[in-house]
Design a protein around this motif. Sequence first.
Motif, PDB file in Angstrom:
ATOM      1  N   GLY A 102     -52.434  50.193 -75.586  1.00 32.17           N
ATOM      2  CA  GLY A 102     -53.406  49.255 -75.022  1.00 32.17           C
ATOM      3  C   GLY A 102     -52.839  48.524 -73.812  1.00 32.17           C
ATOM      4  N   ALA A 103     -51.598  48.047 -73.947  1.00 26.31           N
ATOM      5  CA  ALA A 103     -50.969  47.293 -72.859  1.00 26.31           C
ATOM      6  C   ALA A 103     -50.724  48.192 -71.651  1.00 26.31           C
ATOM      7  CB  ALA A 103     -49.661  46.679 -73.342  1.00 26.31           C
ATOM      8  N   LEU A 151     -52.446  50.840 -70.782  1.00 22.51           N
ATOM      9  CA  LEU A 151     -53.731  51.097 -70.121  1.00 22.51           C
ATOM     10  C   LEU A 151     -54.201  49.874 -69.337  1.00 22.51           C
ATOM     11  CD1 LEU A 151     -55.470  53.067 -72.997  1.00 22.51           C
ATOM     12  CD2 LEU A 151     -54.831  53.990 -70.751  1.00 22.51           C
ATOM     13  N   ALA A 152     -53.727  48.699 -69.753  1.00 21.20           N
ATOM     14  CA  ALA A 152     -54.086  47.474 -69.043  1.00 21.20           C
ATOM     15  C   ALA A 152     -53.087  47.197 -67.916  1.00 21.20           C
ATOM     16  CB  ALA A 152     -54.154  46.303 -70.012  1.00 21.20           C
ATOM     17  N   MET A 157     -49.484  47.431 -67.913  1.00 19.21           N
ATOM     18  CA  MET A 157     -48.093  47.029 -68.125  1.00 19.21           C
ATOM     19  C   MET A 157     -47.226  48.231 -68.493  1.00 19.21           C
ATOM     20  SD  MET A 157     -47.890  43.361 -69.999  1.00 19.21           S
ATOM     21  CE  MET A 157     -47.881  41.872 -68.998  1.00 19.21           C
ATOM     22  N   HIS A 163     -56.369  51.646 -64.270  1.00 19.08           N
ATOM     23  CA  HIS A 163     -56.143  50.687 -65.355  1.00 19.08           C
ATOM     24  C   HIS A 163     -57.397  49.866 -65.638  1.00 19.08           C
ATOM     25  CE1 HIS A 163     -51.925  51.264 -63.771  1.00 19.08           C
ATOM     26  NE2 HIS A 163     -51.834  51.628 -65.036  1.00 19.08           N
ATOM     27  N   PHE A 164     -57.415  49.258 -66.817  1.00 21.19           N
ATOM     28  CA  PHE A 164     -58.509  48.346 -67.162  1.00 21.19           C
ATOM     29  C   PHE A 164     -58.482  47.151 -66.211  1.00 21.19           C
ATOM     30  CE2 PHE A 164     -57.979  49.871 -71.784  1.00 21.19           C
ATOM     31  CZ  PHE A 164     -58.869  50.899 -71.561  1.00 21.19           C
ATOM     32  N   GLY A 165     -59.668  46.630 -65.971  1.00 15.99           N
ATOM     33  CA  GLY A 165     -59.758  45.409 -65.173  1.00 15.99           C
ATOM     34  C   GLY A 165     -59.772  45.658 -63.674  1.00 15.99           C
ATOM     35  N   GLU A 166     -59.859  46.927 -63.283  1.00 15.14           N
ATOM     36  CA  GLU A 166     -59.914  47.236 -61.848  1.00 15.14           C
ATOM     37  C   GLU A 166     -61.339  47.450 -61.376  1.00 15.14           C
ATOM     38  OE1 GLU A 166     -57.356  50.644 -61.282  1.00 15.14           O
ATOM     39  OE2 GLU A 166     -55.523  49.477 -61.583  1.00 15.14           O
ATOM     40  N   GLY A 167     -62.297  47.207 -62.268  1.00 16.38           N
ATOM     41  CA  GLY A 167     -63.698  47.374 -61.902  1.00 16.38           C
ATOM     42  C   GLY A 167     -64.149  48.826 -61.850  1.00 16.38           C
ATOM     43  N   ARG A 171     -64.623  50.739 -64.597  1.00 18.09           N
ATOM     44  CA  ARG A 171     -65.426  51.039 -65.793  1.00 18.09           C
ATOM     45  C   ARG A 171     -65.061  52.389 -66.408  1.00 18.09           C
ATOM     46  NH1 ARG A 171     -71.245  48.851 -63.441  1.00 18.09           N
ATOM     47  NH2 ARG A 171     -70.394  46.903 -62.638  1.00 18.09           N
ATOM     48  N   VAL A 172     -63.784  52.540 -66.730  1.00 19.27           N
ATOM     49  CA  VAL A 172     -63.307  53.808 -67.272  1.00 19.27           C
ATOM     50  C   VAL A 172     -63.567  53.893 -68.773  1.00 19.27           C
ATOM     51  CG1 VAL A 172     -61.525  54.284 -65.579  1.00 19.27           C
ATOM     52  CG2 VAL A 172     -60.970  52.823 -67.522  1.00 19.27           C
ATOM     53  N   LEU A 173     -63.766  55.106 -69.254  1.00 19.24           N
ATOM     54  CA  LEU A 173     -63.811  55.347 -70.696  1.00 19.24           C
ATOM     55  C   LEU A 173     -62.538  56.105 -71.055  1.00 19.24           C
ATOM     56  CD1 LEU A 173     -65.119  55.615 -73.554  1.00 19.24           C
ATOM     57  CD2 LEU A 173     -66.184  57.723 -72.727  1.00 19.24           C
ATOM     58  N   VAL A 174     -61.745  55.541 -71.952  1.00 25.19           N
ATOM     59  CA  VAL A 174     -60.572  56.235 -72.475  1.00 25.19           C
ATOM     60  C   VAL A 174     -60.912  56.623 -73.906  1.00 25.19           C
ATOM     61  CG1 VAL A 174     -58.124  56.027 -73.056  1.00 25.19           C
ATOM     62  CG2 VAL A 174     -59.026  54.854 -71.031  1.00 25.19           C
TER      63      VAL A 174
END
Lengths: 276, 365
Positions: B66-67, B69-70, B72, B208-212, B214-217
């Motif tokens: 999770g981290a 993908l966000a 880190m 990564h998440f939070g880049e706008g 809207r990815v589906l993993v």
Amino acid sequence: MEEMRFLRREHLPHIWCVGCGHGIVLGAVIRAMDRAGVDQDRTVVVSGIGCSSRAVGYLNMDALHTTHGRALAFATGVKLARPDLRVAVLAGDGDLAAIGGNHLIHAARRNIGITTVCFNNGIYGMTSGQYSPLTPAGYRTTTSPFGHLERDFDLCRLVQAAGATYVARSTVYHVHQTVTYVERALAHDGFSFVEVFSPCPTYFGRHNRMGDPVTMMKWLHDSAVQAGQAARMTPEELRGRVVLGEFHRTTEVPEYARSYREMIARLAEGGDQGAR
Amino acid sequence: MSQPRLMQGNEACVEGALEAGLQFFAGYPITPSTEIAEMLAERLPRAGGVFIQMEDEIASMAAVIGASLAGMRAMTATSGPGFSLKQENLGYAALTETPCVVVNVQRVGPSTGMPTSPAQGDVMQSRWGTHGDHPVVVLSPSSVMETYVLTAKAFAVADELRVPVILLTDEITGHMRERVVLPDPGTLPRPHRPLEGAAPPDIPPMVHFGEGRRVLVTGLYRDSTGFWSESPEEADRLVRRLAGKVESRQEQLTMVDRWHLDDAQVVVVAYGCVARSAQRAMRLARERGHRVGMLRLACLWPFPGHEIEALAERADRIVVPEMNLGQMVGEVERAVRGRCKVIGYSRVDTELIRPEELLPVLEGV
Ligand SMILES: Cc1ncc(C[n+]2csc(CCOP(=O)(O)OP(=O)(O)O)c2C)c(N)n1
């Protein structure tokens, strides 16, 4: 219809059966998101494995569809890495309360800022109808063919006892109530939990003489009792009933990811120098 | 150059990870890996990173993914039983192409065994522990200094290829103290993830998440848009591409030491803590006039089959000492394909293989 922006409409129709309540829960979630002013570019929805967990694939935002039971553990990593993002978990009762039960109580204990919506159909839908920890005693499933001997969890009480700071229960029949609770859960700063009863006529219904969607809806209606009313009822009268309401809401416990950032900031300022 | 320091293998792992830019650690205590968690609990928040002790190893592996993908750089560390628990989510990392590093400081098994004695019994688990065909890179250090180097390398490979990388060390290498001189801070190349426009054709750029975006993993097989798919063609393409990502870079990933291979009639192939004894045994044998050489493996998977094939053409005998009942020796035999003799040497009594006991095996007595 503003809420439709939260759906990946190109991927509809969804996988759920006719009469399944999961679509109604998803509908309530996007309405709640709209009302809570959710920024879909700063939100991550996380799920496990199950019919319900497919919900995140239909949401037009960052989505993480993980392994069975582990959504909250993945979500914990996301939230700690990016505390500025809103994180929500959408998953089934089997996912959250059986294989993922340990992650559920620990996420609640930490009071980490994750909104969790439990799609409770009282059965394992995806694997076609085995009992879950939310199957009430006496009901039949493919793995309790003679009637279920085990008692079900009161998931809301469990999560509250574990430390969740917003806890509520509703059903898809009570859809406005569901929208309100999910909206409040999304606005809450801390671990928030909403359990939503969702009918599964295909498996739960079929094995319990409620195979058609309308009968199951009526069953939800007839077994539901609002918390205020339940307070005036005897345990006898409450047997077999489902109590709906907002059971717990506090802002007194610090949210975990923020506490961690505050510790980092303290250390950067040279705090805790002498500590070893 | 930094000052020489006396350091433990697990400590070197922490230093290597921090130097590579580690930002997130999630773990669950288990000997002989716990020092890594304890040191990072103190060091990471001071460096602006995050440490969390999760409720178990399954959750730790999940939080690491999770981290990552966000955004880190993330790692977990464990041993034997904990490594078993990480397997399902390791597969998830492989399928979703999430960079992460998993340290397994090997201890005996199966089960609790005789805790927490050393072993090398997880060679095959590190390759095949999760279900299904999947890519994985496994690095195995033989010294404290190399633990530092390979930990940093693990992050570089994980980021570049978008794969989970396993640092397969052992109780001896993890707890042993040696004198090391670490490179100056900031001298190692920083790992980097493939970005849009700069990614090789077989590795999708990292979003990564939070880049706008809207990815589906998802852990389901997916089509080229990233959405779940039930197309047999897409399934085939995905599984082959994932495996090929690592296979096609085998030469780039080959990390070996070659000692006296030019004249060797007998070659010892070893890795991890046992490589130290094997090296000593090789020296002793050479002093006594035997033409013994050695191939030390630092990257176990992808297995450097081409190196073994080259040996098989020249040597009479290959000896593979391991602290297990013979895991790597099978892989060596597969590469040799009968062209020379392959002899395994096993020890599973929790004691390290000593140079003196290897000597007769190398000398063919
Ligand atoms: C580790 C693991 N064990 C078992 C399964 C099989 N499995 C998939 S979904 C599921 C249960 C689904 O029930 P629930 O979470 O209540 O969601 P629903 O499908 O009812 O919405 C199970 C047991 C799995 N995918 N992974």
